[in-house]
Design an enzyme around this catalytic site. Structure first.
Site, PDB file in Angstrom:
ATOM      1  CD  GLU A 239      29.459 -50.892   8.796  1.00  0.00           C
ATOM      2  OE1 GLU A 239      29.676 -50.615   7.596  1.00  0.00           O
ATOM      3  OE2 GLU A 239      29.299 -52.060   9.207  1.00  0.00           O
TER       4      GLU A 239
ATOM      5  CB  CYS B 183      28.813 -45.168   5.559  1.00  0.00           C
ATOM      6  SG  CYS B 183      29.766 -46.698   5.575  1.00  0.00           S
TER       7      CYS B 183
ATOM      8  CB  ALA C  82      19.339 -44.829  13.406  1.00  0.00           C
ATOM      9  N   GLY C  83      21.874 -44.314  15.227  1.00  0.00           N
ATOM     10  CA  GLY C  83      22.872 -44.817  16.156  1.00  0.00           C
ATOM     11  C   GLY C  83      22.835 -44.081  17.489  1.00  0.00           C
TER      12      GLY C  83
ATOM     13  N   GLY D  46      23.685 -48.055   9.682  1.00  0.00           N
ATOM     14  CA  GLY D  46      22.716 -47.040   9.290  1.00  0.00           C
ATOM     15  C   GLY D  46      23.190 -45.650   9.662  1.00  0.00           C
ATOM     16  CB  SER D  47      21.289 -42.526   9.808  1.00  0.00           C
ATOM     17  OG  SER D  47      20.344 -42.702  10.854  1.00  0.00           O
ATOM     18  CB  ALA D  48      25.160 -40.280  12.696  1.00  0.00           C
TER      19      ALA D  48
END
Length: 484
Positions: free
Chosen positions: A244, A278, A225-226, A221-223
């Site tokens: 990822e 991505c 969220a990461g 998912g998104s940076a």
């Protein structure tokens, strides 16, 4: 196969709010179920915990047999599954069929990767032997994305099950039908009750899942969220994270010769899957001269020829819609906020739903632009005076997922490869080029280096070093300084 949850081998309605999935091409509702409540999530994790010992204890050959049956089912169901993916995401049927092919291919690749990455090694020692083995972590939470709602979570789930982990899977709230069909195929393949569980829902469902006593989080998912997950699990080192994430990926074109040939690679890098990969190129860096100008003009001309349309239209389109009309509106706003000189406007497409957009191309040379991933078919152009400046501009990002060089000069490729900061680096190929037989991942805001594809096995089992002798030996003589 009916219900918003699949827990301990039973499909049923969830106790959470109702949710729907919308076909972005038509606006039609294609899925409607009640989602998982916090109690449902806790039940799913408990079921996975109960199922773990017996699944992990099964001979590896039995787990392999189940997953090979899963592969057969995916192949059998490819027409129906691919159509469902196209309806839910809007992607062209040629893309979703390829996605099903990647899902099926993941099984054999994961078996090979397990042997190479997390297999066993035995060495003779004076006392007996030293043995390396790998053991499953336990309960793995898998949070899936919407852009490849079958392939990407499948890339975590298959290695996890193969290693002996059990799984609680929450698909993206944008693509619940894809998640339901994936779990249904695993169920039919014979994955035992509790070893695979499904909880549908949005952010609250995901928050409830990570709050449970899980042993690992496998996330695509998104940076943003990461980064949240990194902070959230800072005090839980027992939870392994495979993150990822996205990228603000650069593509450098230098001494490429044929501008139209370069443009074909650029378009495939930036606009494939309507920019919803991505690894898509977000930033095009060219020489500030006639050659660079020719490349920009060739990209603009080729982008005008790209077709956007419904997946089931009279001819196959290159691009479908974005995942929703809301996503399209956000993309347009993001494009406008860039500033710079618009070469091609990211706008609406006549005669199609509000989720469709046309490719955007904007020259941001000399403009300060936010270092963010814009998940849409939008390419920023920056012109520079030298190849060293091109590499510096390419590395001017907190992300580090994908990067590419288009050039006929091998010495430039060597220099680029040594200096570029990214996990996937391609030469005269689209930035989206990847393979399940290679690691996939990035650094910086793009994740923790290698969380997917061939190296996914690394996150699904941990090494155990053993020093063993078959009998109790007299080692009294090894003890120094004993009194008589």
């Amino acid at each position: 196969m009916s219900g918003g949850v699949f827990i301990d081998g039973v499909w049923r309605a969830g106790a959470g709010p109702e949710a729907v999935s919308i076909d972005p091409t038509t606006g039609e509702t294609i899925w409607r179920e009640t989602t998982a409540s916090h109690a449902d999530v806790a039940m799913a994790v408990a079921a996975a915990r109960r199922a773990f010992p017996s699944w992990a204890d099964r001979p590896r050959e039995e787990r392999i047999a189940v997953l090979r049956r899963y592969k057969e089912i995916l192949v059998e169901r490819t027409p129906a599954f691919a159509e469902a993916l196209s309806r839910e995401t809007g992607k062209a049927l040629w893309e979703t069929k390829a996605e099903l092919g990647s899902m099926a291919g993941k099984v054999d690749l994961s078996i090979k990767a397990y042997d190479e990455r997390t297999g066993g090694v035995e060495n003779a020692m004076p006392f007996g032997r030293a043995v390396l083995r790998h053991r499953a972590h336990g309960v793995m939470a898998v949070l899936g994305p919407f852009n490849f709602p079958g392939h990407l979570p499948n890339g975590h789930i298959v290695p996890a099950l193969l290693a002996g982990d059990t799984v609680v899977f929450k698909p993206s709230e944008e693509t619940p039908l894809a998640g339901q069909m994936l779990v249904s195929a695993l169920e039919e393949a014979g994955v035992p009750h509790g070893a695979i569980n499904l909880v549908q829902g949005g952010r609250e469902t995901g928050q409830a899942l990570i709050a449970e006593e899980i042993d690992g989080l496998l996330f695509t998912g998104s940076a943003l969220a990461g980064a949240f997950f990194r902070r959230y699990f800072a005090d839980r080192p027992d939870v392994i994270l495979a993150l990822e994430l996205g990228g603000n990926n650069p593509l450098v074109v230098w001494d490429a010769g044929d501008a139209e040939a370069a443009a074909a690679l650029i378009v495939q890098s930036a606009f494939i899957t309507t920019g919803q990969r991505c690894s898509c190129a977000r930033r095009l860096i060219v020489s500030d001269d006639a050659a660079g100008k020719a490349v920009i003009e060739a990209v603009a001309a080729l982008s005008d020829r790209l077709t956007a349309g419904p997946w089931n239209g009279p001819s196959e389109p290159f691009m479908g819609p974005l995942i929703s009309a809301r996503a399209a509106a956000l993309a347009k706003a993001g494009a406008e906020a860039l500033g710079g000189q618009s070469i091609r406007t990211l706008g609406s497409v006549d005669g199609l739903s509000a989720a469709f957009v046309s490719p955007g191309l904007v020259d941001v040379t000399g403009v300060e632009v936010a270092d963010e991933e814009l998940f849409a078919p939008l390419l920023q152009v920056r012109r520079v005076a030298s190849f060293d400046e091109a590499i510096a501009a390419a590395n001017a990002t907190r992300y580090g997922l994908s990067a590419g060089l288009i050039s006929n000069q091998s010495e430039l490729w060597g220099k680029f490869l040594n200096r570029i900061r990214a996990g996937v680096v391609n030469w005269n190929r689209p930035t989206t080029g990847a393979a399940g037989s290679m690691p996939f991942g990035g650094l910086g805001a793009s994740g923790n280096h290698r969380p997917s594809a061939y190296y996914a096995a690394d996150y699904c089992a941990y090494p155990v070093a053993s020093f063993e002798a078959d009998a109790v030996l007299d080692t009294l003589g090894d003890i120094k300084g004993l009194r008589a």
